[in-house]
Motif scaffolding. Sequence first.
Motif, PDB file in Angstrom:
ATOM      1  N   HIS A 147       0.818  -1.214   0.000  1.00 34.44           N
ATOM      2  CA  HIS A 147       0.000   0.000   0.000  1.00 34.44           C
ATOM      3  C   HIS A 147       0.846   1.256   0.000  1.00 34.44           C
TER       4      HIS A 147
ATOM      5  N   THR B 130     -10.184   6.231  10.507  1.00 32.13           N
ATOM      6  CA  THR B 130     -10.314   7.339   9.540  1.00 32.13           C
ATOM      7  C   THR B 130      -9.490   7.059   8.287  1.00 32.13           C
TER       8      THR B 130
ATOM      9  N   LEU C 163      -8.614   4.137   7.021  1.00 33.95           N
ATOM     10  CA  LEU C 163      -9.228   3.058   6.226  1.00 33.95           C
ATOM     11  C   LEU C 163     -10.494   3.539   5.527  1.00 33.95           C
ATOM     12  N   ILE C 164     -11.249   4.415   6.169  1.00 31.17           N
ATOM     13  CA  ILE C 164     -12.447   4.965   5.530  1.00 31.17           C
ATOM     14  C   ILE C 164     -12.054   5.784   4.299  1.00 31.17           C
ATOM     15  N   LEU C 165     -11.024   6.602   4.443  1.00 36.38           N
ATOM     16  CA  LEU C 165     -10.563   7.406   3.305  1.00 36.38           C
ATOM     17  C   LEU C 165      -9.989   6.541   2.193  1.00 36.38           C
ATOM     18  N   LYS C 166      -9.376   5.432   2.558  1.00 32.64           N
ATOM     19  CA  LYS C 166      -8.824   4.505   1.562  1.00 32.64           C
ATOM     20  C   LYS C 166      -9.902   3.594   0.975  1.00 32.64           C
ATOM     21  N   LYS C 167     -11.124   3.689   1.530  1.00 35.04           N
ATOM     22  CA  LYS C 167     -12.233   2.806   1.131  1.00 35.04           C
ATOM     23  C   LYS C 167     -11.823   1.350   1.304  1.00 35.04           C
ATOM     24  N   ASP C 168     -11.222   1.090   2.437  1.00 35.45           N
ATOM     25  CA  ASP C 168     -10.677  -0.236   2.734  1.00 35.45           C
ATOM     26  C   ASP C 168     -11.075  -0.677   4.135  1.00 35.45           C
ATOM     27  N   ILE C 169     -12.306  -0.322   4.535  1.00 35.62           N
ATOM     28  CA  ILE C 169     -12.741  -0.555   5.905  1.00 35.62           C
ATOM     29  C   ILE C 169     -12.787  -2.042   6.252  1.00 35.62           C
ATOM     30  N   ARG C 170     -12.881  -2.890   5.235  1.00 40.94           N
ATOM     31  CA  ARG C 170     -12.916  -4.344   5.470  1.00 40.94           C
ATOM     32  C   ARG C 170     -11.650  -4.847   6.147  1.00 40.94           C
TER      33      ARG C 170
ATOM     34  N   GLN D 128      -2.100  11.987  -1.490  1.00 40.47           N
ATOM     35  CA  GLN D 128      -2.220  10.597  -1.055  1.00 40.47           C
ATOM     36  C   GLN D 128      -0.885  10.051  -0.556  1.00 40.47           C
TER      37      GLN D 128
ATOM     38  N   SER E 199      -1.113  10.581   3.184  1.00 41.57           N
ATOM     39  CA  SER E 199      -2.465  10.451   3.749  1.00 41.57           C
ATOM     40  C   SER E 199      -2.445   9.943   5.192  1.00 41.57           C
TER      41      SER E 199
END
Length: 564
Positions: free
Chosen positions: A167, A222, A224-231, A322, A325
């Motif tokens: 990442h 926060t 992970l939410i911004l990365k759209k990777d909350i899983r 990014q 980030s």
Amino acid sequence: MITKTTINNTRIIAACIILFTGCIFLFNTGKRDLWAPDEPRYAQVSKEMRDGGNFIVPHLNSEPYPDKPPLLFWLINLFSIPFGKITALSSRLPSAFAGIGCCLAIFYLGKSLYHNTRIALLAALFLATSSKFLWMAHRVAFDVPLTFFVTMAILCFYKGYAARHNHSPITPPIAPPLQGKDEGEAKKQERRYYTLFYIFMALGVLTKGPVGFIIPFCIVLTYLILKKDIRVLKETRPWIGGVIFAFIVFTWVYLASIYGGKEYAYQILFKQNVGRFASSFAHKRPFYYYFINFPVNFIPWSIFIPSIAIYLFSKEGRAKIQHISLPVVWFVVVFIFFSIVSGKRDIYVIPLYPAAALITAWFLNEFVEKFREKHFKKIGYYPCYILCGITLALSILLPIAVYKLFPQYTSSTIPFVAILLIGGLMMSRFARHGRIIPFLFTIIFVIFFAFNIGTLKAIPILNQYKSAKEICDKANSVMKPGEKLAMYDFFRDPYLFYTKRNHIEVIRGLNDLKQFLSSTERVFLFIQEKDFKGVSQLLEVPIFVLEKDSVGHRDILFVSNKDM
């Protein structure tokens, strides 16, 4: 592919960071006395813990001390074992070693984020030489150990996050999934790091309460939410990590509620944490407090804050946001969290300093790589010239100011003038020729030498005014074991620590003071001179002044009801 040479180079740089930070955080750190308000208090709590053998419920002045959890006090006792007692040095070692650990952790996080040794090294050095962090690493306090555990939690999360997926914001992603043995090994590594993530958050809670969990968890959430990777939160195995976290934290909470009672458990869990957040009973400040306070305390690197902001809002900067980030999220979350909290102190936001160091290092690396571009000629060079001007101006103004205020100490400024003058001239030369890396390292070494010389020259002078040890030593030479000692209308922990007692009576009213001094036995009292002038006219008992000293902004008298 990571080569053996790369690993060896990383280890050499890490060793250099340990050596540098060890020299600046540990040099002369035990020579000055413990200064009020916090240092002698935490040393005294550790002393009472040691003397009483109760390592579950901290005590101060022989009463339960519910303000803070026990981990710092445990560490102070651990570092005091070789000395046989609680000392100024052993009390400060947890902060000093936590400071070294923070710089090392931020180096490895910078390496993991950017695969760039220069950014990682600069971040570690910027953190070590930022004024407030440097000073707090020399003090007995919770904030640098807390920052260490927060930084380690974020480092471990990111290492686990990147174990199976690359990442890095700079390098191209590795196509998942990994196959065969490599995937299994990556899974083990990921689980190991995520487990450590929960362990370090638990240690943060034992250091300074729920904030040790709230800060790193909110940063990760926060991010992970911004990365759209909350899983990815599921991959951290919260059911296992949560059990480990709960076992570490609630084992102590359970034992503390047994030994300290329900009132102690209520105080430590609710009043000292929820109460401070919602409606603080101390240190109330306006919401904008940290907007002013943080730039002052992040000097000298805060000079680059306007340039960083301008660059990030530019077209080129927005395209690279990014890249930083994680540290940006880290900085913003901590800044907003403590701005919302009603009680504010400059030391509360120490956990955002590693993030600020990472952001500053990234920006200056951009400047180094593009210093010839027109865009950087203003936002990059102007702060450099400002720093040159400040350094040279200080070399002139410092001796003048000292001569005007404290002429007897004028000669003590000579080493500082030499360092500032030589450093300022070197910085000017490097900036003029676009040699940014030598320019930055010159600043770092100016701070290094100026601070270490300050511990030899300036700190002993300040110690005369800040320490209560001298008057307490005189009191100890007069008092016999078992004789009563009290304080009138104030309680200051230095007098408790340096008189080597675990309890001093605090007298509040005039009648109680009269009764205490009317004793047929010889009794002693610490009293502020301003209070003494008022009560001595009203009391009908003789009071004999034995010693007088100035401690901080207070003039303190040591008195007795019997003439010596």
